[in-house]
Design a protein around this motif. Sequence first.
Motif, PDB file in Angstrom:
ATOM      1  N   ASP A 104       0.928  -1.002  -0.047  1.00 31.23           N
ATOM      2  CA  ASP A 104       0.148   0.182  -0.107  1.00 31.23           C
ATOM      3  C   ASP A 104       0.853   1.229   0.118  1.00 31.23           C
ATOM      4  O   ASP A 104       0.383   2.481  -0.499  1.00 31.23           O
ATOM      5  CB  ASP A 104      -0.975   0.252   1.094  1.00 31.23           C
ATOM      6  N   LYS A 105       2.270   1.336   0.633  1.00 27.62           N
ATOM      7  CA  LYS A 105       2.888   2.310   0.643  1.00 27.62           C
ATOM      8  C   LYS A 105       4.494   1.919   0.134  1.00 27.62           C
ATOM      9  O   LYS A 105       4.681   0.890   1.076  1.00 27.62           O
ATOM     10  CB  LYS A 105       2.865   3.197   2.010  1.00 27.62           C
ATOM     11  N   ALA A 106       4.916   2.719  -0.269  1.00 23.56           N
ATOM     12  CA  ALA A 106       6.631   2.369  -0.569  1.00 23.56           C
ATOM     13  C   ALA A 106       7.456   3.375   0.298  1.00 23.56           C
ATOM     14  O   ALA A 106       7.803   4.305  -0.139  1.00 23.56           O
ATOM     15  CB  ALA A 106       6.891   2.479  -1.981  1.00 23.56           C
ATOM     16  N   GLU A 107       7.331   2.906   1.626  1.00 18.22           N
ATOM     17  CA  GLU A 107       8.116   3.934   2.569  1.00 18.22           C
ATOM     18  C   GLU A 107       9.174   3.134   3.059  1.00 18.22           C
ATOM     19  O   GLU A 107       9.177   1.743   3.536  1.00 18.22           O
ATOM     20  CB  GLU A 107       7.179   4.131   3.666  1.00 18.22           C
ATOM     21  N   ASP A 108      10.467   3.645   3.245  1.00 19.46           N
ATOM     22  CA  ASP A 108      11.549   2.912   4.028  1.00 19.46           C
ATOM     23  C   ASP A 108      11.453   2.943   5.443  1.00 19.46           C
ATOM     24  O   ASP A 108      10.596   3.809   6.071  1.00 19.46           O
ATOM     25  CB  ASP A 108      12.689   3.850   3.737  1.00 19.46           C
ATOM     26  N   ASP A 109      12.072   1.961   6.106  1.00 16.33           N
ATOM     27  CA  ASP A 109      12.215   1.931   7.601  1.00 16.33           C
ATOM     28  C   ASP A 109      10.890   1.775   8.126  1.00 16.33           C
ATOM     29  O   ASP A 109      10.457   2.222   9.213  1.00 16.33           O
ATOM     30  CB  ASP A 109      12.923   3.038   8.251  1.00 16.33           C
ATOM     31  N   VAL A 110       9.819   0.995   7.561  1.00 20.00           N
ATOM     32  CA  VAL A 110       8.379   0.709   7.777  1.00 20.00           C
ATOM     33  C   VAL A 110       8.140  -0.885   7.846  1.00 20.00           C
ATOM     34  O   VAL A 110       8.411  -1.390   6.871  1.00 20.00           O
ATOM     35  CB  VAL A 110       7.483   1.506   6.942  1.00 20.00           C
ATOM     36  N   LEU A 111       7.736  -1.309   8.893  1.00 16.93           N
ATOM     37  CA  LEU A 111       7.511  -2.942   9.018  1.00 16.93           C
ATOM     38  C   LEU A 111       6.190  -3.136   8.166  1.00 16.93           C
ATOM     39  O   LEU A 111       5.287  -2.641   8.463  1.00 16.93           O
ATOM     40  CB  LEU A 111       7.482  -3.318  10.205  1.00 16.93           C
ATOM     41  N   PRO A 112       6.259  -3.870   7.163  1.00  7.38           N
ATOM     42  CA  PRO A 112       5.174  -4.136   6.294  1.00  7.38           C
ATOM     43  C   PRO A 112       3.993  -4.718   7.113  1.00  7.38           C
ATOM     44  O   PRO A 112       4.097  -5.580   8.026  1.00  7.38           O
ATOM     45  CB  PRO A 112       5.584  -5.010   5.115  1.00  7.38           C
ATOM     46  N   GLY A 113       2.801  -4.406   6.704  1.00 10.45           N
ATOM     47  CA  GLY A 113       1.613  -4.939   7.176  1.00 10.45           C
ATOM     48  C   GLY A 113       1.600  -6.553   6.987  1.00 10.45           C
ATOM     49  O   GLY A 113       1.820  -6.863   5.935  1.00 10.45           O
ATOM     50  N   PHE A 114       0.900  -7.235   7.758  1.00 10.18           N
ATOM     51  CA  PHE A 114       0.699  -8.763   7.540  1.00 10.18           C
ATOM     52  C   PHE A 114       1.964  -9.395   7.571  1.00 10.18           C
ATOM     53  O   PHE A 114       2.146 -10.553   6.997  1.00 10.18           O
ATOM     54  CB  PHE A 114      -0.162  -8.992   6.393  1.00 10.18           C
ATOM     55  N   CYS A 115       3.397  -8.757   7.712  1.00  7.05           N
ATOM     56  CA  CYS A 115       4.642  -9.568   7.632  1.00  7.05           C
ATOM     57  C   CYS A 115       4.681 -10.752   8.154  1.00  7.05           C
ATOM     58  O   CYS A 115       5.389 -11.657   7.444  1.00  7.05           O
ATOM     59  CB  CYS A 115       5.605  -8.528   7.529  1.00  7.05           C
ATOM     60  N   PHE A 116       4.256 -10.889   9.195  1.00  4.40           N
ATOM     61  CA  PHE A 116       4.325 -12.147  10.050  1.00  4.40           C
ATOM     62  C   PHE A 116       3.023 -12.747  10.512  1.00  4.40           C
ATOM     63  O   PHE A 116       2.970 -13.486  11.602  1.00  4.40           O
ATOM     64  CB  PHE A 116       5.215 -12.194  11.219  1.00  4.40           C
ATOM     65  N   LYS A 117       2.178 -12.579   9.876  1.00  7.95           N
ATOM     66  CA  LYS A 117       0.768 -12.709  10.246  1.00  7.95           C
ATOM     67  C   LYS A 117       0.616 -14.234  10.490  1.00  7.95           C
ATOM     68  O   LYS A 117       1.019 -14.943   9.379  1.00  7.95           O
ATOM     69  CB  LYS A 117      -0.235 -12.252   9.399  1.00  7.95           C
ATOM     70  N   TYR A 118       0.156 -14.833  11.587  1.00  6.22           N
ATOM     71  CA  TYR A 118       0.075 -16.372  11.790  1.00  6.22           C
ATOM     72  C   TYR A 118       1.278 -16.949  11.855  1.00  6.22           C
ATOM     73  O   TYR A 118       1.319 -18.129  11.550  1.00  6.22           O
ATOM     74  CB  TYR A 118      -1.114 -16.894  10.708  1.00  6.22           C
ATOM     75  N   LYS A 119       2.277 -16.094  11.883  1.00  3.19           N
ATOM     76  CA  LYS A 119       3.655 -16.827  11.856  1.00  3.19           C
ATOM     77  C   LYS A 119       4.132 -17.687  13.385  1.00  3.19           C
ATOM     78  O   LYS A 119       4.613 -16.757  14.342  1.00  3.19           O
ATOM     79  CB  LYS A 119       4.862 -16.032  11.614  1.00  3.19           C
ATOM     80  N   LYS A 120       3.331 -18.772  13.697  1.00  2.00           N
ATOM     81  CA  LYS A 120       3.133 -19.304  15.000  1.00  2.00           C
ATOM     82  C   LYS A 120       4.621 -19.911  15.561  1.00  2.00           C
ATOM     83  O   LYS A 120       4.930 -19.938  16.665  1.00  2.00           O
ATOM     84  CB  LYS A 120       2.246 -20.586  15.118  1.00  2.00           C
ATOM     85  N   THR A 121       5.530 -20.123  14.402  1.00  2.00           N
ATOM     86  CA  THR A 121       6.814 -20.658  14.991  1.00  2.00           C
ATOM     87  C   THR A 121       7.566 -19.552  15.590  1.00  2.00           C
ATOM     88  O   THR A 121       8.705 -19.659  16.426  1.00  2.00           O
ATOM     89  CB  THR A 121       7.409 -21.311  13.645  1.00  2.00           C
ATOM     90  N   LEU A 122       7.402 -18.188  15.033  1.00  2.00           N
ATOM     91  CA  LEU A 122       8.362 -17.050  15.443  1.00  2.00           C
ATOM     92  C   LEU A 122       7.832 -16.700  17.093  1.00  2.00           C
ATOM     93  O   LEU A 122       6.902 -16.210  17.342  1.00  2.00           O
ATOM     94  CB  LEU A 122       8.061 -15.943  14.513  1.00  2.00           C
ATOM     95  N   THR A 123       8.858 -16.913  17.945  1.00  2.00           N
ATOM     96  CA  THR A 123       8.488 -16.869  19.447  1.00  2.00           C
ATOM     97  C   THR A 123       9.267 -15.338  19.811  1.00  2.00           C
ATOM     98  O   THR A 123       9.174 -15.191  20.824  1.00  2.00           O
ATOM     99  CB  THR A 123       8.840 -17.895  20.329  1.00  2.00           C
ATOM    100  N   SER A 124      10.230 -15.263  18.784  1.00  2.00           N
ATOM    101  CA  SER A 124      11.252 -14.042  19.343  1.00  2.00           C
ATOM    102  C   SER A 124      11.522 -13.128  18.402  1.00  2.00           C
ATOM    103  O   SER A 124      11.858 -13.479  17.243  1.00  2.00           O
ATOM    104  CB  SER A 124      12.540 -14.382  20.040  1.00  2.00           C
ATOM    105  N   ILE A 125      11.377 -11.550  18.395  1.00  2.00           N
ATOM    106  CA  ILE A 125      11.844 -10.690  17.514  1.00  2.00           C
ATOM    107  C   ILE A 125      12.503  -9.502  18.235  1.00  2.00           C
ATOM    108  O   ILE A 125      12.292  -9.040  19.214  1.00  2.00           O
ATOM    109  CB  ILE A 125      10.633 -10.149  16.675  1.00  2.00           C
ATOM    110  N   VAL A 126      13.590  -9.239  17.558  1.00  2.00           N
ATOM    111  CA  VAL A 126      14.300  -7.966  17.604  1.00  2.00           C
ATOM    112  C   VAL A 126      14.002  -7.015  16.495  1.00  2.00           C
ATOM    113  O   VAL A 126      14.458  -7.274  15.348  1.00  2.00           O
ATOM    114  CB  VAL A 126      15.706  -8.206  18.008  1.00  2.00           C
TER     115      VAL A 126
END
Length: 430
Positions: A104-126
């Motif tokens: 929807d938007k081409a902006e730098d340094d923005v975490l995209p929407g839905f980027c890890f939606k339902y990513k159940k294995t991902l337990t830790s994020i920095v």
Amino acid sequence: NGKYRLTLVSESIAPWENDIQSHDATATEYAVINTTAGHLNDSIAASHKDLTKVKRMKVTGTINARDFRIMCDSMPNLTALNLKDVRIKGVYRYMFGGSWCLEDKAEDDVLPGFCFKYKKTLTSIVLPDVLKRINPRAFDGAGLTGSLNIPEGVVEIGDNAFVDNDFTGVLTLPSTLKKIGSDAFNSAGFKCPLNLPDGIEEIGSGCFWDCRNLYGKLILPSHLKKLGSGAFRGCTGLKGDLVIPKSLTVIPSGAFKACGLGGRLQLHGDITTIEGSAFSANGFIGELELPKSLTVLEGYNFQENDFSGSFKIPKGLLSISSFAFSNCAFTGEAEIPDGVTCIHGWAFSNSENLQKIILPSSLELIDVGAFYNCKSLRVIECKSTVPPVVNESAFNEVPLEDLTVIVPKSALNDYKSSESWSGFKHIIAK
């Protein structure tokens, strides 16, 4: 003592970073991948890693929405991800799996929407140190646990950004934050005080709904201009006084419902609207001072609180909504201002310590159960020369034999002959 020197000579040895969320100070495999935007898949292959087997990964360099798609959809075992030193490049669209994917938007340094939606294995994020915004549903339904640190520089957290995760640690919000979207942390299990940066201007609907493990005093940002419905509903661990900031003039429905704060409620004079159930079931104590500018007071607002003393309702109101003051501990008297035409059902029900009510000349109707079980009620002063219509159950469980009704002298006979007031034995003129 200087006799020995250790030199790391192989790039296959990953840099040992202070990334507790990535490797928890244990000697587990921790892949470090340097890449350029859109080429994460190739960079992982070049480092002789099988992307389907990588569990813990730190990414450096630049990435874009296509790389997030790789991490989410093509890395089934990814549990810990460190993006601390990454720069995110915005794109309008990208190719994935033979299809064009749109952004929807081409902006730098923005975490995209839905980027890890339902990513159940991902337990830790920095998250990246250089981050401006987290777009809606970025981690919706992911498997994140423990603590969450939103880095300095982030100004907005989008709707549903972290909804339905399993956080159990500390939530750290940046001083730069201006907006938190609807349901951003709905039902999160954070066990920490809720420290809201003072610069926040908007908190969306259901933002912290049912975050029962948050504790301490709730201090609202002094610049808060917009608050969504149910924003703090069910945050039962929060305790103490609640001060509504001067910048907030509309209190939405259920905003603080069932928080159990138990302290004093401080409302400033410029509040114009308090929507339904905004402050119900909190056990607030002390006197209730309603704002002078209040024009809209919806139902259930102050239900189940422990307010005491007398209070006055501001002149701008035209009706007293259903259950507005039910189950309160008011002592003394309640004065209804001129202009109010109706006291709706159960408005003061179970306010067992209320001793006197003053009804205005404009009043036309006292509806069902309006003063039900007001056991201490002893005086009703009616200013209207036309007897208001009283529902037959409006004063149920009130000892009418001990109650005195004071009416205008010119209307004494009208009250005594009125069917609505026939149950009252002691009607006298003022």
